[in-house]
Design a protein around this motif. Structure first.
Motif, PDB file in Angstrom:
ATOM      1  N   LEU A 330      82.426  39.256  -2.800  1.00 58.54           N
ATOM      2  CA  LEU A 330      81.237  39.451  -3.635  1.00 58.54           C
ATOM      3  C   LEU A 330      81.560  40.077  -4.978  1.00 58.54           C
ATOM      4  CD1 LEU A 330      78.786  40.702  -0.895  1.00 58.54           C
ATOM      5  CD2 LEU A 330      78.563  38.597  -2.230  1.00 58.54           C
ATOM      6  N   GLY A 331      82.825  40.452  -5.177  1.00 57.58           N
ATOM      7  CA  GLY A 331      83.184  41.090  -6.443  1.00 57.58           C
ATOM      8  C   GLY A 331      82.720  42.528  -6.538  1.00 57.58           C
ATOM      9  N   ILE A 332      82.524  43.166  -5.391  1.00 58.28           N
ATOM     10  CA  ILE A 332      82.137  44.579  -5.371  1.00 58.28           C
ATOM     11  C   ILE A 332      83.404  45.435  -5.390  1.00 58.28           C
ATOM     12  CG2 ILE A 332      81.072  46.412  -3.977  1.00 58.28           C
ATOM     13  CD1 ILE A 332      79.164  44.279  -2.856  1.00 58.28           C
ATOM     14  N   ASP A 333      83.428  46.405  -6.274  1.00 58.63           N
ATOM     15  CA  ASP A 333      84.562  47.314  -6.388  1.00 58.63           C
ATOM     16  C   ASP A 333      84.887  47.931  -5.022  1.00 58.63           C
ATOM     17  OD1 ASP A 333      86.392  49.245  -6.975  1.00 58.63           O
ATOM     18  OD2 ASP A 333      85.060  50.455  -8.234  1.00 58.63           O
ATOM     19  N   PRO A 336      86.315  52.723  -3.124  1.00 54.88           N
ATOM     20  CA  PRO A 336      85.899  53.783  -2.191  1.00 54.88           C
ATOM     21  C   PRO A 336      86.138  53.434  -0.721  1.00 54.88           C
ATOM     22  CG  PRO A 336      84.220  53.380  -3.854  1.00 54.88           C
ATOM     23  CD  PRO A 336      85.192  52.262  -3.959  1.00 54.88           C
ATOM     24  N   PRO A 341      86.297  59.658   1.430  1.00 51.34           N
ATOM     25  CA  PRO A 341      85.808  59.532   2.816  1.00 51.34           C
ATOM     26  C   PRO A 341      85.413  58.111   3.240  1.00 51.34           C
ATOM     27  CG  PRO A 341      84.056  60.332   1.408  1.00 51.34           C
ATOM     28  CD  PRO A 341      85.240  60.118   0.516  1.00 51.34           C
ATOM     29  N   PHE A 342      85.994  57.093   2.639  1.00 55.22           N
ATOM     30  CA  PHE A 342      85.831  55.709   3.123  1.00 55.22           C
ATOM     31  C   PHE A 342      84.358  55.268   3.133  1.00 55.22           C
ATOM     32  CE2 PHE A 342      89.296  57.790   5.586  1.00 55.22           C
ATOM     33  CZ  PHE A 342      90.347  57.277   4.853  1.00 55.22           C
ATOM     34  N   VAL A 343      83.871  54.934   1.976  1.00 55.33           N
ATOM     35  CA  VAL A 343      82.438  54.653   1.814  1.00 55.33           C
ATOM     36  C   VAL A 343      82.233  53.219   1.317  1.00 55.33           C
ATOM     37  CG1 VAL A 343      80.385  55.273   0.490  1.00 55.33           C
ATOM     38  CG2 VAL A 343      81.845  57.063   1.424  1.00 55.33           C
ATOM     39  N   MET A 344      81.294  52.542   1.923  1.00 50.53           N
ATOM     40  CA  MET A 344      80.925  51.183   1.477  1.00 50.53           C
ATOM     41  C   MET A 344      79.926  51.258   0.327  1.00 50.53           C
ATOM     42  SD  MET A 344      80.229  49.221   5.067  1.00 50.53           S
ATOM     43  CE  MET A 344      79.162  50.498   5.739  1.00 50.53           C
ATOM     44  N   ALA A 345      79.885  50.213  -0.478  1.00 50.38           N
ATOM     45  CA  ALA A 345      78.823  50.109  -1.481  1.00 50.38           C
ATOM     46  C   ALA A 345      77.499  49.821  -0.792  1.00 50.38           C
ATOM     47  CB  ALA A 345      79.151  49.021  -2.495  1.00 50.38           C
ATOM     48  N   THR A 346      77.555  48.960   0.219  1.00 52.77           N
ATOM     49  CA  THR A 346      76.339  48.600   0.947  1.00 52.77           C
ATOM     50  C   THR A 346      76.738  48.205   2.359  1.00 52.77           C
ATOM     51  OG1 THR A 346      74.443  47.101   1.038  1.00 52.77           O
ATOM     52  CG2 THR A 346      76.485  46.195   0.163  1.00 52.77           C
ATOM     53  N   SER A 347      75.855  48.466   3.305  1.00 55.65           N
ATOM     54  CA  SER A 347      76.166  48.026   4.657  1.00 55.65           C
ATOM     55  C   SER A 347      75.808  46.554   4.858  1.00 55.65           C
ATOM     56  CB  SER A 347      75.434  48.885   5.687  1.00 55.65           C
ATOM     57  OG  SER A 347      74.047  48.785   5.480  1.00 55.65           O
ATOM     58  N   VAL A 352      72.003  36.958  -1.344  1.00 55.28           N
ATOM     59  CA  VAL A 352      73.174  36.367  -1.996  1.00 55.28           C
ATOM     60  C   VAL A 352      73.077  34.840  -1.901  1.00 55.28           C
ATOM     61  CG1 VAL A 352      75.687  36.223  -1.979  1.00 55.28           C
ATOM     62  CG2 VAL A 352      74.554  38.390  -1.415  1.00 55.28           C
ATOM     63  N   TYR A 630      78.723  55.234  14.912  1.00 57.36           N
ATOM     64  CA  TYR A 630      80.087  55.177  14.418  1.00 57.36           C
ATOM     65  C   TYR A 630      80.705  56.554  14.551  1.00 57.36           C
ATOM     66  CZ  TYR A 630      84.097  54.703  11.361  1.00 57.36           C
ATOM     67  OH  TYR A 630      85.369  54.704  10.861  1.00 57.36           O
ATOM     68  N   GLU A 632      83.785  58.869  13.576  1.00 57.31           N
ATOM     69  CA  GLU A 632      84.929  58.985  12.683  1.00 57.31           C
ATOM     70  C   GLU A 632      85.993  59.827  13.383  1.00 57.31           C
ATOM     71  OE1 GLU A 632      85.520  57.717   9.480  1.00 57.31           O
ATOM     72  OE2 GLU A 632      87.517  58.563   9.857  1.00 57.31           O
TER      73      GLU A 632
END
Lengths: 651, 651
Positions: A330-333, A336, A341-347, A352, A630, A632
């Motif tokens: 998707l071209g999302i950076d 992170p 702490p391992f974070v998504m832009a979106t779940s 789309v 989840y 960790e």
């Protein structure tokens, strides 16, 4: 396949079958995966027009039902019951001796049974088979996918054929209002794309058109009745391999399957390497995106060509991928995702279009992504949970997707916990002296006894060792005693007493001790041989310890012990091919009877198919976001101690 | 403007003002439109920094409140009350003698009144004025737009500044979840565009960002606090002229206004010609779409440059256009609009992006279109109804947008009826011998008495006759008796007895009788003069008969007579400039006191501004779709008879 009666078919005591359920001929009985590599199935897909009868050969892990083997490979067989032998529709003819079940007896005449007819969902592929598949007879209301999952067909892609009254001065309703009023059960919002063409299409088609709806959107209006023509593509977007299945949504059946290596491979074999590449150079993200798009596009072209389907008739795509693969396509950076702490832009990316991921299908085709539970328990795992029914089964089940990042899910029938374990590249052949991917020449099966028996992909000269071969080699060496409980090769002096026939294979390359698995010729020095080194064993120990620590801690969270686990599902392109016996021996999975350890196949791809076939199942996947906790592990104080405990092979 | 006291200001009897309300100096009293062309207003927009003080000169129909004149031309004046003189915020200083109202007396000191300070909403522009506008003082909660409409500011474009907790291993929520959780009052859906940049923006801005929301969509996340920076552009997309107003959504004020001819002009002057062009050649639709886009884009560039606003900060656009203009700018096939039964593709295009209409603003800027009631009562008219409050006023009101296609709306305070009348091109100067558009050199005012008095746009040598001049010329000729009740020039022999001073102007070009309005020089033959021909009179008669038949039939539907009408709103770029007295005389509007006939200005553009400033008003526009009944006249059996009745001038 010969149509003559097969002399090998044993006499069937029908009464005994009715009494006992399953009647197995000698030596062919109910078979769990015994680690014997893959079996080959040659399907002959019959057609009323003999010219269109086709043949396909596929390779699957042994023990897989013939129905699943066909389905995974895009070969459609009638079925509505979910593989329970109750709908009696998945009739195939199998060459050679095959066990007869009581469901077969209910379904077929004696002559048919003699002729090899069986229900495909009840035939296990324990050996190479030739299978005749009759043409599809009915339009099913349900389809069987995943691990014995049956889904009622209700795709997000819907078509409605309507015949509209023509406008008049007494009825000047706008074209779109006229159309939507004729569709009783849905209230889609028209895309601008549709409005642009709507006046022309309606009038050219005498106001007899088919509305194409995806979810909430009216994406097209096609002249005439095209309700039977609707397709979708399910993608398993793996870090290494990408698999595409073209589905006929009207029938709920696969039409074609293709797979290829992810074109992102040159940027690194695992997700961390690829994330790092984007951090080094801002130009890398668009290039990775483009590579992923190109992979999806090439597969789409392949399955459409093979299925003889116009790509414009593919209205939806489902993608099951891990969080990094999803971000990159998707071209999302992704940065992170790669650092604590391992974070998504979106779940879950919403809204789309296929064009957003570089796919040239229907111009307004939608893409459905699976929700992700965390940066390292991504949409592929949620798809896998869907395909295996992790949220619907009351048994205590352990789901393991083996790979560089290994995802683990445990359910006690009530609570569901998940976590991720950094197993490292050993299972993909990385950091292993003679490691290679599971391609032609890879040793995938190892048996040690008086000699070394190897199963090699492609039946060619062995070139290296893939993940399942590595597990087998270590497990067998531990079994025969050449590896001790700590994972160290026994001293040279002890080897001949422990395993006389194999001792001469224990040698050195430089300072490092190695075990020779294959010599290209009798005099070959160890450097020219396929070997397992002491360091390879250590790599596998670290990998399996990461995984077993993961499920050990999850089981503890649920207050369960190893023996409470009723089923282990080994998933993913690596996990599905690991020998259950070897997995048990090295401690990769709990010490259970191998019958409880199931190769689940490409469950991410199966989940993607389910999402396309049923919006209910899709909603179920979204509900998993709430249902699954989840955990960790990386910040747990006791992780390291537990990890060290898990390093050995338990004697 | 000089700051010295102006000797022309009369003494004010403040007690009388308080008693009587409005005190008018001799000869300046409350003025309805008397048809004296346009007046010029020179605004000096003061700024705390004198370097930034600017001047703007604008021309408006006489009688328009100074506040409205400023607003229509992008000059912001404080106001929150809706032009009722109650908020006392719209303070301006007017040069020269100006009536003082009781609201002025409440607001200003005697010294300020003497110095020319007035409330802008209560000063009518009856003559050329110089007006000082002080800087805006407060952030208003409401804005005054349209015809005395006050709207509470609640744009679809919202910004929310948030300072987020940074992620940790204990809080691994996805970036978008973290952001949305911090926004209490809205639940926008993120665009993919936003997700792509979100991780980078959040971390670069230390998790202090401003979310940009348009309707249901999260369209951007900007570093830091940008809540004050939000703009939108309101377009009146006319067949002939396109007007753009750049709005500051934080303040509710216009920033800049620009207008230009629609670049579709070369394809034909009216909608039917342009629709026909698309039917002749399939390449024409994309070219018309491109021409409309280029018009909008050029205006956007102009207003952004003038307002010193970065186009990336324009997040929404509203477009009020007729059904054909709307279809063409969207690339929707317009053919069914041009042929019976006159059907739109959609009454309201949804989910359109600015990029879909070729605008390079914020990349995810949205476009809001007004809903249309019918193929010939389009979004521009709905916008006009919104701006004039047609659905909120209990009076019997008649709204007429004069043009080639004339839209008519009648409300009795309860029911609202609308229709369209095909007036033909006369009002735009088409099919008129010396007709021209309302540009420099066009006669816009005609007065006949002992001589011919002409008002000419640009105060230059007359070159032709525009719509308002045509109406004036015919009305005046009827008044002096040179045209009889049937619209025929009186016989040559009678003319000198009827109007001795004008009789010599009644002559012929070839066989056709003409009235000379302007001779370039004394000996000029009629062919070189600006004339009104007998055929021109007939054209206007047909045009006005189409219109008056329309509102006559609508009034009858409501059981009303002409005299019941309490207010006539003359709208649109033609209607606003027609002399009310002349309109009454030729029967274009009901025979009412001219005070009841109001030039409403560019109500479509005002409606577009309201839609941008307030989602409630936008919802009100959508509700009009249900509230207004469209009456199709073209299939009425009595239409032709009524039309013939309306042809004359009623003696």
């Amino acid at each position: 396949m010969s149509s003559s009666a097969d002399d090998d078919v044993p006499e069937v005591d029908l009464d005994a079958v009715r009494r006992e359920g399953l009647l197995a001929p000698p030596g062919a009985g109910p078979v769990a995966h015994d680690g014997a590599g893959r079996v080959s199935l040659r399907f002959t897909v019959l057609d009323p027009d003999p010219e269109r009868t086709t043949q396909r050969e596929v390779r699957v892990p042994p023990g897989v039902p013939v129905f699943d083997a066909a389905s995974w490979n895009g070969i459609a067989i009638d079925s509505t019951c979910g593989g329970h032998g109750t709908c009696h529709k998945c009739k195939v003819r199998v060459e050679g001796s095959t066990p007869i079940t009581r469901h077969d007896v209910k379904t077929f005449t004696r002559e048919q049974l003699d002729d090899g007819w069986r229900l495909a969902c009840l035939v296990q592929a324990t050996r190479d088979l030739a299978v005749d598949v009759p043409p599809l007879t009915t339009r099913p209301k349900a389809a069987t996918v995943g691990v014995g999952r049956q889904v009622i067909l209700r795709p997000a892609v819907q078509k409605r054929y309507v015949e509209l009254d023509e406008p008049s001065l007494a009825d000047q309703r706008p074209d779109i209002d006229r159309l939507l009023a004729a569709i009783d059960d849905l209230e889609p919002v028209p895309d601008l794309h549709v409005l642009r063409r709507l006046p022309t299409v309606l009038r050219a088609a005498d106001f007899k058109v088919t509305a194409v709806i995806v979810d909430e959107a009216l994406v097209d209006v096609e002249p005439g009745d095209t309700t039977d023509v609707r397709y979708a593509i399910a993608y398993d977007l793996g870090t290494t391999t990408v698999v595409a299945t073209l589905l006929d949504l009207a029938l709920g059946t696969p039409v074609a399957v293709a797979s290829m290596l992810n074109k992102q491979q040159p940027f690194g074999g695992d997700v961390i390497t690829r994330i790092s590449a984007t951090m080094m150079d801002p130009e890398t993200l668009p290039r990775l995106q483009q590579a992923a798009s190109a992979t999806l596009a090439e597969l789409a072209a392949q399955v459409c060509a093979e299925g003889e389907v116009d790509p414009r008739h593919v209205y939806e795509v489902a993608v099951a991928g891990n969080a990094t693969m999803t971000a990159l396509v998707l071209g999302i950076d992704p940065e992170p995702l790669g650092v604590a702490p391992f974070v998504m832009a979106t779940s879950q990316p919403a809204a789309v279009l296929a064009t957003d991921v570089g796919l040239d299908l229907h111009p307004r085709a939608r893409v459905a992504f699976f929700p992700a539970l965390g940066a390292y328990v991504g949409g592929d795992i949620v798809a896998g949970m869907l395909a295996t029914g992790m949220d619907r089964d009351k048994r205590v089940r352990l789901f393991i997707d083996v790979g560089t990042n290994c995802e683990i899910v445990v359910s006690d029938g009530d609570r569901i916990l998940s976590t991720a374990a950094p197993a490292g590249p050993a299972f993909e052949g990385g950091a292993i002296k003679c490691g290679m991917r599971a391609a032609d020449g890879a040793i995938e099966v190892v048996r040690l006894g008086d000699d070394v028996q190897l199963g090699v992909i492609g039946d060619v000269e062995p070139k290296g060792l893939c993940g399942s071969g590595l597990v087998d080699a270590v497990a067998e060496l531990a079994k025969v005693g050449l590896l001790d409980g700590t994972g160290r090769f026994v001293p040279d002096a002890q080897a001949p007493t422990i395993a006389p026939a194999l001792a001469d294979r224990l040698t050195r390359i430089g300072e490092e001790r190695v075990f020779v698995l294959h010599r290209p010729h009798a005099d070959a020095p160890p450097e020219e041989c396929v070997v397992l080194s002491q360091r390879d064993v250590r790599e596998l120990q670290f990998a399996k310890a990461a995984i077993s620590t993961g499920w050990t801690l999850l089981l503890e969270e649920l207050g369960l012990e190893h023996k409470d686990v009723q089923q282990v599902l080994m998933a993913g392109s690596f996990g599905s091919y690991i020998s259950p016996a070897s997995a048990v021996r090295i401690g990769l999975v709990p010490k259970l009877p191998v019958l409880r350890i199931v190769s689940a196949g490409n469950v991410a791809g199966e989940g993607a198919k389910m999402a396309l076939l049923s919006i209910r199942e899709r909603a179920g996947a979204e509900a998993l976001l709430e249902e699954v906790t989840y955990v960790e592990l990386s910040d747990r104080a006791d992780f390291n101690d537990r990890f060290v405990e898990q390093l050995g092979f338990g004697g």
